[in-house]
Design an enzyme around this catalytic site. Structure first.
Site, mmCIF file in Angstrom:
data_model
loop_
_atom_site.group_PDB
_atom_site.id
_atom_site.type_symbol
_atom_site.label_atom_id
_atom_site.label_comp_id
_atom_site.label_asym_id
_atom_site.label_seq_id
_atom_site.Cartn_x
_atom_site.Cartn_y
_atom_site.Cartn_z
ATOM 1 N N PRO A 220 0.785 -1.251 0.000
ATOM 2 C CA PRO A 220 0.000 0.000 0.000
ATOM 3 C C PRO A 220 0.814 1.297 0.000
ATOM 4 C CG PRO A 220 0.048 -0.925 2.198
ATOM 5 C CD PRO A 220 0.811 -1.886 1.325
ATOM 6 N N CYS A 221 1.463 1.592 -1.127
ATOM 7 C CA CYS A 221 2.201 2.849 -1.214
ATOM 8 C C CYS A 221 1.256 4.053 -1.196
ATOM 9 C CB CYS A 221 3.102 2.870 -2.446
ATOM 10 S SG CYS A 221 2.287 2.445 -3.981
ATOM 11 N N HIS A 222 -0.052 3.820 -1.378
ATOM 12 C CA HIS A 222 -1.012 4.932 -1.291
ATOM 13 C C HIS A 222 -1.125 5.471 0.132
ATOM 14 C CE1 HIS A 222 -3.487 1.340 -0.368
ATOM 15 N NE2 HIS A 222 -4.168 2.151 0.422
#
Length: 347
Positions: free
Chosen positions: A314-316
């Site tokens: 989850p780089c978001h």
């Protein structure tokens, strides 16, 4: 003909499905946006504005309508297409001709257009690709070349060998050193994604409009010494199930296996990303501190940008030090949507 405010309003009043995908209706008094064909009560003309994309609606602060669900799977694979693909999965030796489709009550040209639009090839080409993909896997699993060729309906070994070499660049007998990456198209509420998988797990999950997508795919091909081909993979079914649960708010952690070829530093960062809790965020600086390398902020940001597996890794959930949303390969509007989805379902 110019698409005027009045024309779009009248289309929404008439619930005209021919305008689907052309515009979205946003209602100022309720703060929601709808498809043109929405069945909800229609507002007065002075209370609406129109946008070309759902992205524009979200950026203006509108929420998707719960009646017509404008973000959900407009291009979902129809049931009759799923049935054809499932039949091929169960028996890759099948060959559907136009006559066979007509016997099923299907229009061959309709099938052809759907596969061209959604897979970039005709249904006949898709069948050939699916069959040769199955042959590759059988040979990899130790089955004899001759037995595989005739089991899948090839009329001659030379024809089978030519088809095989065209796709994989090697003869069937020399294919043991070659790897295959399966590719599948997946619909989500915020756009179409491509998933890639190898035996070890999912190795790519990206939105199809990501600018870096072509580069990422070429990198995977080089890293794995592989050929990418559309077809089934044991990890896709679980991936689709868990993505659907994530988007409906019922899944907060993924269990599908991932495979992340990269440098040692990149893998340290990608593993750290997976420790950021659902509904939470970190800054790049906090990421660097978490790996006991507080001066590596820029290197951390670069590694995040090289992540090929969106949502699952989850780089978001990484934001700027000032609390602002920063770069995201899928677009900041998607990042905003994902963070709001998680904040809403956190508890």
């Amino acid at each position: 003909m110019e698409l005027t405010h009045e024309i779009m309003y009248q289309a929404s009043v008439n619930k005209d499905t021919s305008f689907e995908g052309i515009f979205f209706t946003a209602v100022k008094t309720t703060g929601i946006f709808c498809r043109p064909s929405c069945n909800a009560r229609k507002p007065k003309i002075e209370n609406v504005e129109f946008f070309k994309t759902a992205k524009d609606c979200i950026l203006k602060g509108y929420r998707p309508c719960k009646v017509c669900k404008p973000l959900e799977k407009l291009n979902e694979t129809p049931a009759f297409i799923k049935e054809l693909i499932n039949d091929l999965s169960e028996n890759p030796g099948l060959k559907f001709k136009d006559y066979d489709l007509i016997k099923r009550g299907l229009e061959p040209n309709q099938i052809r257009r759907w596969f061209l639009k959604n897979h970039g090839m005709t249904f006949q080409a898709y069948q050939r690709m699916f069959k040769i993909n199955s042959a590759f896997k059988k040979i990899q699993n130790g089955e004899a070349v001759t037995e595989t060729a005739f089991e899948l309906g090839y009329e001659s070994l030379s024809g089978f060998g030519d088809s095989f070499k065209t796709i994989f660049g090697v003869s069937p007998k020399n294919s043991k050193s070659k790897k295959i990456i399966n590719l599948k198209r997946i619909e989500t509420p915020i756009g179409t994604m491509y998933a890639c998988a190898v035996d070890e797990g999912i190795c790519l999950l990206e939105f199809t409009d990501r600018k870096m997508l072509e580069t990422e795919i070429k990198t995977l091909v080089k890293l794995f010494n592989a050929t990418i081909i559309q077809g089934n993979n044991i990890h896709f079914e679980l991936l689709e199930k868990e993505l659907e649960e994530y988007f409906n708010g019922s899944r907060k952690k993924f269990t599908v296996k991932v495979c992340t070829p990269g440098t040692e530093f990149q893998n340290i960062i990608w593993k750290e990303l997976q420790t950021i809790a659902y509904g939470s965020t970190k800054t790049y600086k906090q990421q660097a501190e978490a790996i006991n390398n507080p001066t590596a902020v820029r290197a951390v940001a670069n590694a995040n940008g090289m992540n090929r597996i969106s949502i699952i890794i989850p780089c978001h959930r990484v934001i700027g030090s000032n609390g602002q949303l920063t770069g995201y390969g899928g677009g900041l509007w998607r990042k905003k949507y994902l963070l709001e989805l998680e904040a809403k379902n956190k508890s």
